[in-house]
Design a protein around this motif. Structure first.
Motif, PDB file in Angstrom:
ATOM      1  N   UNK A  89       0.902  -1.065   0.116  1.00 11.59           N
ATOM      2  CA  UNK A  89       0.130  -0.017  -0.064  1.00 11.59           C
ATOM      3  C   UNK A  89       0.813   1.441   0.059  1.00 11.59           C
ATOM      4  N   UNK A  90       2.043   1.375   0.608  1.00 16.26           N
ATOM      5  CA  UNK A  90       2.993   2.537   0.662  1.00 16.26           C
ATOM      6  C   UNK A  90       4.369   2.269  -0.038  1.00 16.26           C
ATOM      7  N   UNK A  91       4.469   0.911  -0.459  1.00 16.59           N
ATOM      8  CA  UNK A  91       5.779   0.776  -1.154  1.00 16.59           C
ATOM      9  C   UNK A  91       5.634  -0.108  -2.466  1.00 16.59           C
ATOM     10  N   UNK A  92       6.852  -0.592  -3.056  1.00 11.91           N
ATOM     11  CA  UNK A  92       6.610  -0.935  -4.474  1.00 11.91           C
ATOM     12  C   UNK A  92       6.899  -2.395  -4.048  1.00 11.91           C
ATOM     13  N   UNK A  93       7.222  -3.019  -2.852  1.00 11.02           N
ATOM     14  CA  UNK A  93       7.525  -4.449  -2.555  1.00 11.02           C
ATOM     15  C   UNK A  93       6.341  -5.433  -3.024  1.00 11.02           C
ATOM     16  N   UNK A  94       6.593  -6.649  -3.271  1.00  8.90           N
ATOM     17  CA  UNK A  94       5.653  -7.356  -3.988  1.00  8.90           C
ATOM     18  C   UNK A  94       4.766  -8.000  -2.649  1.00  8.90           C
ATOM     19  N   UNK A  95       3.545  -8.408  -3.082  1.00 12.72           N
ATOM     20  CA  UNK A  95       2.596  -9.179  -1.799  1.00 12.72           C
ATOM     21  C   UNK A  95       2.401 -10.479  -2.384  1.00 12.72           C
ATOM     22  N   UNK A  96       3.132 -10.951  -3.206  1.00 18.02           N
ATOM     23  CA  UNK A  96       2.968 -12.299  -3.587  1.00 18.02           C
ATOM     24  C   UNK A  96       3.002 -13.359  -2.505  1.00 18.02           C
ATOM     25  N   UNK A 120      12.704   2.164   7.756  1.00 12.79           N
ATOM     26  CA  UNK A 120      14.332   2.518   8.403  1.00 12.79           C
ATOM     27  C   UNK A 120      14.177   4.001   7.980  1.00 12.79           C
ATOM     28  N   UNK A 121      15.209   4.842   8.732  1.00 11.76           N
ATOM     29  CA  UNK A 121      15.120   6.436   8.648  1.00 11.76           C
ATOM     30  C   UNK A 121      15.385   6.990   7.330  1.00 11.76           C
ATOM     31  N   UNK A 122      14.591   7.898   7.140  1.00 11.40           N
ATOM     32  CA  UNK A 122      14.645   8.635   5.767  1.00 11.40           C
ATOM     33  C   UNK A 122      13.752   8.066   4.688  1.00 11.40           C
ATOM     34  N   UNK A 123      12.770   6.863   4.898  1.00 10.75           N
ATOM     35  CA  UNK A 123      11.999   6.540   4.137  1.00 10.75           C
ATOM     36  C   UNK A 123      10.592   7.148   4.397  1.00 10.75           C
ATOM     37  N   UNK A 124       9.806   7.314   3.322  1.00 16.24           N
ATOM     38  CA  UNK A 124       8.610   7.833   3.317  1.00 16.24           C
ATOM     39  C   UNK A 124       7.480   7.158   2.509  1.00 16.24           C
ATOM     40  N   UNK A 125       6.286   6.813   3.090  1.00 13.17           N
ATOM     41  CA  UNK A 125       5.215   6.298   2.344  1.00 13.17           C
ATOM     42  C   UNK A 125       4.589   6.864   1.192  1.00 13.17           C
ATOM     43  N   UNK A 126       4.221   6.050   0.234  1.00 16.62           N
ATOM     44  CA  UNK A 126       3.826   6.596  -0.973  1.00 16.62           C
ATOM     45  C   UNK A 126       2.662   5.874  -1.140  1.00 16.62           C
ATOM     46  N   UNK A 138      -2.963  12.048  13.120  1.00 12.83           N
ATOM     47  CA  UNK A 138      -2.895  12.220  11.643  1.00 12.83           C
ATOM     48  C   UNK A 138      -1.259  11.757  11.494  1.00 12.83           C
ATOM     49  N   UNK A 139      -1.126  10.951  10.455  1.00 11.72           N
ATOM     50  CA  UNK A 139       0.160  10.707  10.003  1.00 11.72           C
ATOM     51  C   UNK A 139       0.537  11.748   9.127  1.00 11.72           C
ATOM     52  N   UNK A 140       1.712  12.473   9.823  1.00  4.81           N
ATOM     53  CA  UNK A 140       2.472  13.573   9.210  1.00  4.81           C
ATOM     54  C   UNK A 140       3.223  13.298   7.936  1.00  4.81           C
ATOM     55  N   UNK A 141       3.183  12.075   7.661  1.00  4.96           N
ATOM     56  CA  UNK A 141       4.023  11.681   6.192  1.00  4.96           C
ATOM     57  C   UNK A 141       3.002  11.546   5.027  1.00  4.96           C
ATOM     58  N   UNK A 142       1.712  11.612   5.309  1.00  5.21           N
ATOM     59  CA  UNK A 142       0.723  11.359   4.351  1.00  5.21           C
ATOM     60  C   UNK A 142      -0.097  12.500   4.283  1.00  5.21           C
ATOM     61  N   UNK A 143      -0.557  13.130   3.130  1.00  2.00           N
ATOM     62  CA  UNK A 143      -1.638  14.150   3.016  1.00  2.00           C
ATOM     63  C   UNK A 143      -2.799  13.323   2.780  1.00  2.00           C
TER      64      UNK A 143
END
Length: 513
Positions: free
Chosen positions: A42-49, A65-71, A301-306
């Motif tokens: 939901x917030x990364x490109x990792x597979x869910x297979x 990990x530090x510095x990563x942000x959800x998309x 509210x999650x500050x990393x997600x609008x």
């Protein structure tokens, strides 16, 4: 993971009560986690297979990990919109993601990204038929379960316990898997009603393709909130049965939990709010931990997600790409084919069943009779074999339509039709182009054509009447059942080829003389 609201006293007043269990009313609400059918999280490109080696599908974002942000995964949002449209919900033009804080080994961030105050899907309802009783006592009742919400969230990882070596491990492959959590009002009043609701919800999410519905793999997980009360009393304290992964276990777990709660109350003990697990080996539930309330999770509210903004244009685009919904198809079956609401609903339990029926109906030109055959003989065959209707072993719907056509024309009777259908079940024919000719050959080879020679049939009727004076006398004395014995003798003498209705009419005519 959300909290089914347990304070609907005003709404519950006047709601129909269900069957009482030892004088107690059962109250059930559901939280269902449907894993969305995206290719990535939901917030990364990792597979869910499913089935990958532990910790091979967890990227830096999933591990926080530090510095990563959800998309945000656009596909997950579109699937949530699809669900909302399917159940008549309000799609929020603006919804917000929140951090749900709790500490567990399989939650690497120390919080779960979910939705709390403003979910993406709000309201809606799921309708279904509940069957109780059997035979002459069968009752079909239409039920409606109201939904509170459906919100997007990420899944946690999984703890693996190796009891034989006394160690536990953490697999983070599932961390970040997209979920749609579907929360109901506490509207259900029995385990049977809860299972019927869960099956209908399962049908909806698989029909529209947002979830594969695989309960064994955890793609469709149900949590049942169960409480009991005396009729008219406030709602009781609920216990949440977690991760029910089959409809059979769901009913067993709820029934046990209801009995347990009633026994506790009757013994003068209080029910403590808790999360419980069901053990299918013992058939019992056991407490896992005390149940938290929303305040315990310290949502913010999650500050990393609008905020998630969904325009009307986007909603209409999604609507235009969706297949015909089951409720719309059922309404069409009623209007176009003259079917009852119940039969139309049963025939739209899956797209495969609906497609099979339409093919049978169009071939035969007899939609009502085709519906009876699909829900009768065809369903009985698939249930006995434990297969789905689109399995190659199931007789071709066009061939079944040819049988139905011949029943309607009077070429074969019900018994002959069943014999022909059994032949279709055993003889491979799905690769035959001339299915009408194939069915005709089955009928001729097995001598299944109905006797339409009125003179020959009349002779058999007279012969049976003369040979069964006792049955004749009983019928003339008012015993209607005696007629069945005479009909049976005539069908036997005609080798099952007589028209039963014609036999009945002719027999009554002769006996009235």
């Amino acid at each position: 993971m959300s909290e089914t609201v347990n304070t609907f006293e005003a709404q519950q007043q006047g709601r129909p009560t269900g069957p009482l269990v030892h004088g107690y009313e059962v109250i059930i609400g559901f939280e269902t986690h449907a894993q969305l059918s995206t290719l990535s999280k939901i917030f990364s490109r990792a597979s869910i297979a499913f089935g990958a080696e532990p910790n091979t599908q967890a990227c830096a974002v999933d591990l926080a990990l530090p510095g990563t942000l959800p998309v945000m995964n656009k596909g997950a949002v579109e699937r949530a919109i699809q669900f909302g449209l399917a159940i008549g919900s309000h799609i929020a033009p603006r919804s917000v993601f929140a951090r749900k804080n709790y500490f567990y080994p399989d939650l690497p961030k120390g919080y779960q990204i979910s939705q709390f105050e403003i979910p993406v899907v709000q309201g809606g309802a799921v309708e279904f038929f509940l069957e109780t009783g059997k035979g002459a006592d069968l009752i079909r009742e239409k039920k409606t379960v109201r939904l509170v919400r459906a919100h997007l969230e990420e899944d946690a990882g999984k703890s693996l316990h190796e009891d034989f070596i006394g160690q536990s491990g953490i697999d983070l492959n599932r961390a970040g898997t997209p979920l749609l959590e579907i929360v109901t009002e506490p509207d259900m009043r029995s385990s049977a009603e809860a299972v019927a609701y869960a099956k209908e919800l399962h049908k909806i999410v698989t029909w529209i393709g947002i979830c594969d519905g695989n309960m064994q793999e955890g793609s469709f997980r149900c949590d049942a909130n169960v409480s009991v009360r005396k009729p008219g009393q406030p709602l009781g304290t609920r216990r949440e049965i977690k991760n029910l992964n089959s409809f059979k276990f769901m009913q067993q777990a709820i029934d046990y939990e209801v009995r347990w709660q009633i026994e506790q109350i009757e013994d003068g003990l209080e029910i403590q709010q808790a999360t419980v697990l069901f053990n299918p080996d013992t058939g019992e539930t056991r407490a896992m931990r005390t149940k938290e309330d929303a305040a315990d999770y310290r949502y913010f509210p999650d500050p990393d997600l609008p905020p998630l903004c969904i325009s009307e244009q986007w909603i209409e685009t999604v609507r235009g790409q969706m297949a015909e919904l089951p409720r719309n198809m059922a309404a069409r079956f009623q209007a176009d084919y003259g079917l009852s609401e119940y039969d139309a609903t049963q025939l739209t339990q899956s797209q495969s069943i609906a497609k099979y029926f339409e093919s049978t109906a169009k071939t035969s030109g007899q939609p009502k009779l085709a519906a009876n055959w699909v829900l009768g003989e065809v369903s009985a065959f698939t249930n006995k074999q434990g297969i789905s209707i689109d399995d190659p072993e199931v007789p071709n719907p066009i061939a079944v339509g040819e049988i139905v056509k011949r029943i309607a024309s009077g070429e074969i009777n019900g018994g002959g039709a069943k014999t022909a259908f059994q032949a279709l079940c055993t003889e491979r024919h799905n690769d035959i182009s001339d299915l009408a000719g194939f069915v005709e050959k089955i009928i001729i080879d097995r001598d299944l054509k109905q006797m339409n020679d009125t003179g020959a049939l009349e002779a058999i009727v007279v012969q049976v009447i003369e040979a069964n004076a006792k049955n004749v006398a009983e019928f003339k004395a008012g015993n209607e059942k005696a007629l069945n014995g005479l009909v049976g003798q005539i069908m036997k003498a005609s080798k099952g080829k007589a028209n039963p209705q014609q036999v009945n009419d002719l027999l009554r005519s002769k006996l009235a003389d």
